[in-house]
Motif scaffolding. Structure first.
Motif, PDB file in Angstrom:
ATOM      1  N   TYR A   9       0.873  -1.164   0.000  1.00 53.17           N
ATOM      2  CA  TYR A   9       0.000   0.000   0.000  1.00 53.17           C
ATOM      3  C   TYR A   9       0.917   1.222   0.000  1.00 53.17           C
ATOM      4  O   TYR A   9       1.391   1.652   1.053  1.00 53.17           O
ATOM      5  N   ALA A  10       1.207   1.740  -1.183  1.00 53.53           N
ATOM      6  CA  ALA A  10       2.270   2.729  -1.328  1.00 53.53           C
ATOM      7  C   ALA A  10       1.736   4.060  -1.838  1.00 53.53           C
ATOM      8  O   ALA A  10       0.807   4.104  -2.650  1.00 53.53           O
TER       9      ALA A  10
ATOM     10  N   LEU B 189      -4.420   1.152   3.402  1.00 52.89           N
ATOM     11  CA  LEU B 189      -4.168  -0.075   4.159  1.00 52.89           C
ATOM     12  C   LEU B 189      -5.383  -0.450   4.994  1.00 52.89           C
ATOM     13  O   LEU B 189      -5.818  -1.613   4.991  1.00 52.89           O
ATOM     14  N   ARG B 190      -5.964   0.511   5.681  1.00 55.33           N
ATOM     15  CA  ARG B 190      -7.132   0.223   6.513  1.00 55.33           C
ATOM     16  C   ARG B 190      -8.355  -0.138   5.674  1.00 55.33           C
ATOM     17  O   ARG B 190      -9.223  -0.892   6.128  1.00 55.33           O
ATOM     18  N   ASP B 191      -8.412   0.378   4.455  1.00 56.69           N
ATOM     19  CA  ASP B 191      -9.535   0.066   3.562  1.00 56.69           C
ATOM     20  C   ASP B 191      -9.280  -1.175   2.713  1.00 56.69           C
ATOM     21  O   ASP B 191     -10.133  -1.547   1.899  1.00 56.69           O
ATOM     22  N   ALA B 192      -8.109  -1.815   2.881  1.00 57.35           N
ATOM     23  CA  ALA B 192      -7.732  -2.998   2.090  1.00 57.35           C
ATOM     24  C   ALA B 192      -7.779  -2.706   0.593  1.00 57.35           C
ATOM     25  O   ALA B 192      -8.312  -3.497  -0.194  1.00 57.35           O
ATOM     26  N   ARG B 193      -7.176  -1.584   0.179  1.00 56.21           N
ATOM     27  CA  ARG B 193      -7.091  -1.201  -1.231  1.00 56.21           C
ATOM     28  C   ARG B 193      -5.613  -1.130  -1.634  1.00 56.21           C
ATOM     29  O   ARG B 193      -5.035  -0.053  -1.687  1.00 56.21           O
ATOM     30  N   PRO B 194      -4.988  -2.267  -1.917  1.00 51.12           N
ATOM     31  CA  PRO B 194      -3.558  -2.248  -2.226  1.00 51.12           C
ATOM     32  C   PRO B 194      -3.253  -1.548  -3.538  1.00 51.12           C
ATOM     33  O   PRO B 194      -4.081  -1.514  -4.458  1.00 51.12           O
ATOM     34  N   THR B 195      -2.058  -0.997  -3.616  1.00 47.03           N
ATOM     35  CA  THR B 195      -1.567  -0.438  -4.882  1.00 47.03           C
ATOM     36  C   THR B 195      -0.807  -1.486  -5.675  1.00 47.03           C
ATOM     37  O   THR B 195      -0.709  -1.384  -6.900  1.00 47.03           O
ATOM     38  N   HIS B 196      -0.245  -2.482  -4.989  1.00 53.07           N
ATOM     39  CA  HIS B 196       0.520  -3.542  -5.633  1.00 53.07           C
ATOM     40  C   HIS B 196       0.206  -4.863  -4.940  1.00 53.07           C
ATOM     41  O   HIS B 196       0.136  -4.926  -3.701  1.00 53.07           O
ATOM     42  N   THR B 197      -0.001  -5.925  -5.710  1.00 53.55           N
ATOM     43  CA  THR B 197      -0.128  -7.286  -5.190  1.00 53.55           C
ATOM     44  C   THR B 197       0.901  -8.119  -5.929  1.00 53.55           C
ATOM     45  O   THR B 197       0.885  -8.153  -7.164  1.00 53.55           O
TER      46      THR B 197
END
Length: 479
Positions: free
Chosen positions: A218-219, A241-249
């Protein structure tokens, strides 16, 4: 006579029914497990050697053979350093053993782990500038059966902890920092895998054995606009991060990292992948394109066996050992079949060729070009590679649609913004759009439902491309 025979048969049957069943030994009998260990020791003695030490450690995707020693000495010190999670994305990370993910520990049921760790988060790692402030850290082994209050206590920078435990169950187990806030520590890179073989080994033999760790980042660009070697520094985005919306997986810490460096295999070989999804928050649907999992051992335990599976569903901290046969020459694409995750970099290759041709794999999100540094251009590059490579190339000529190299010289920024935002409306009113549709066999560009911010990022990426020499763009797009 017939009555005697029938009576005898009935008596034999009755006797058989009255026999007590033979007791089957329980491989997981708690009475035969070792659940005692000496108290952990915390000292002010600072370790100054290598950040990771131990014969049982594997430092990359390839899993080393099992170290035969029944006692495994493992050292994993904590560090803060800058890592590259995607081309052009330098991220302020926290690590075990100075790598993300941390080194893989390989052992066997019954082995004893003697673990030690120094919190070296206050040290400047060679070649990398210290970014995140020093802080408390700890180690949580999912493979252990111990008191968390004793073994998993947090230690301050400069302190060291030692503890030991015996491995009682086979499987693929996560380890991670257990210091609050745990979510932030895992998302910063503090995780790894422990591979525990059954006491008598696996029931199958393989020619290749690898570890694949899926994780999320999460960047965001550093609000203070800090830079690393002229490129923006990225830091943890706690809101995402708290919303579980990653920028990279990613697999093994790097966006498309095992595309650039595929896992080698040969035709006819049986390949074993130990797959661990560390999350911290998303689910993985692990799949390998072009083959079927002959065996799947959920959580890495052969007692939990499935056969002939196409995809394995793994929640956060779940794992599976999968085996498959390489049927013929080619590049077999490892992917999270939750394709929103794949589009963020959860992709890799098991390949029979040294350097697979990217042009044959574009619909699975292969790399397209060299690397920009400006955050909007970096985001535009990633979006282009996930949405557009099936139809467009970068400096390699026309495909289903035009080559995007030079597009900002052919079209104005305003035209590109309208085209990216509402291509179907442009095709109704714009002469250039109509001509392009005719030139490319009446295949209209679909509306990607881009936001204004995403349109801006695409254009920034196109502008960056067009500022590069044609030869370098073509060469970068070919790998």
């Amino acid at each position: 006579m017939q009555r005697m025979i029938l009576g005898l048969g009935a008596a034999i049957l009755l006797a058989a029914c009255e026999q007590k069943p033979q007791a089957v030994a329980d491989a997981y009998d708690p009475a035969k497990m070792e659940m005692k260990s000496p108290p952990a020791k915390v000292t002010a003695e600072r370790h100054k050697g290598a950040f990771a030490e131990g014969a049982s450690l594997s430092m990359g995707a390839e899993l080393k053979p099992l170290d035969p020693s029944p006692v495994k000495t493992v050292r994993l010190d904590t560090t803060h350093k800058i890592i590259e999670i995607a081309p052009g994305v330098k991220f302020s990370a926290c690590t075990f053993g100075d790598t993300v993910p941390g080194p893989t520990v390989r052992a066997r049921v019954g082995d004893r782990i003697k673990f030690s760790m120094t919190n070296r988060s206050d040290e400047t790692v060679p070649g990398m500038r210290l970014t995140a402030a020093p802080m408390m850290h700890s180690m949580d082994f999912h493979a252990a059966m111990v008191s968390p209050q004793d073994k998993y206590r947090s230690i301050a920078p400069g302190q060291s902890i030692e503890f030991e435990f015996t491995l009682n169950y086979p499987g693929i187990f996560m380890y991670h920092c257990g210091t609050p806030m745990i979510l932030e520590h895992i998302a910063s890179g503090m995780y790894g895998a422990v591979i525990v073989e059954p006491r008598n080994g696996y029931p199958t033999k393989v020619q290749r054995e690898y570890v694949v760790v899926q994780s999320e980042f999460y960047a965001k660009p550093d609000p203070g606009k800090a830079k690393v070697g002229g490129a923006p520094l990225y830091v943890l985005d706690t809101d995402r991060l708290r919303d579980a919306r990653p920028t990279h997986t990613v697999f093994n810490g790097m966006h498309n990292g095992m595309v650039k460096n595929p896992l080698p295999a040969k035709v006819g070989e049986r390949v074993r992948l130990h797959v661990l999804n560390v999350g911290p928050s998303k689910t993985s649907s692990f799949h390998v394109v072009g083959t079927i999992f002959d065996r799947v051992w959920f959580e890495g335990n052969p007692d939990n066996q499935f056969r002939g599976m196409q995809t394995v569903l793994l929640g956060s901290s779940n794992s599976a050992t999968v085996e498959f046969i390489v049927p013929e020459e080619g590049s077999y694409i490892m992917v999270d079949h939750h394709f929103a995750n794949a589009s963020q970099g959860a992709i890799g290759l098991v390949s029979t060729t040294v350097k697979p041709a990217a042009k044959d794999l574009e619909h699975h999100n292969m790399p397209a070009s060299a690397t920009p540094n400006e955050p909007d251009a970096v985001a535009g590059k990633m979006a282009f590679e996930s949405k557009c490579l099936a139809c467009h190339s970068v400096g390699e000529g026309r495909k289903l649609g035009p080559d995007v190299y030079g597009v900002t010289k052919r079209r104005s920024k305003a035209w590109l913004a309208r085209w990216l935002k509402e291509p179907e409306k442009m095709l109704q009113t714009d002469a250039d759009a109509k001509a392009m549709l005719k030139e490319y066999n009446n295949l209209p560009m679909p509306n990607q439902s881009l936001t204004d911010a995403e349109v801006r990022q695409f254009i920034k990426y196109f502008e960056w491309i067009d500022a590069q020499p044609a030869a370098s763009v073509k060469a970068a797009g070919a790998h």
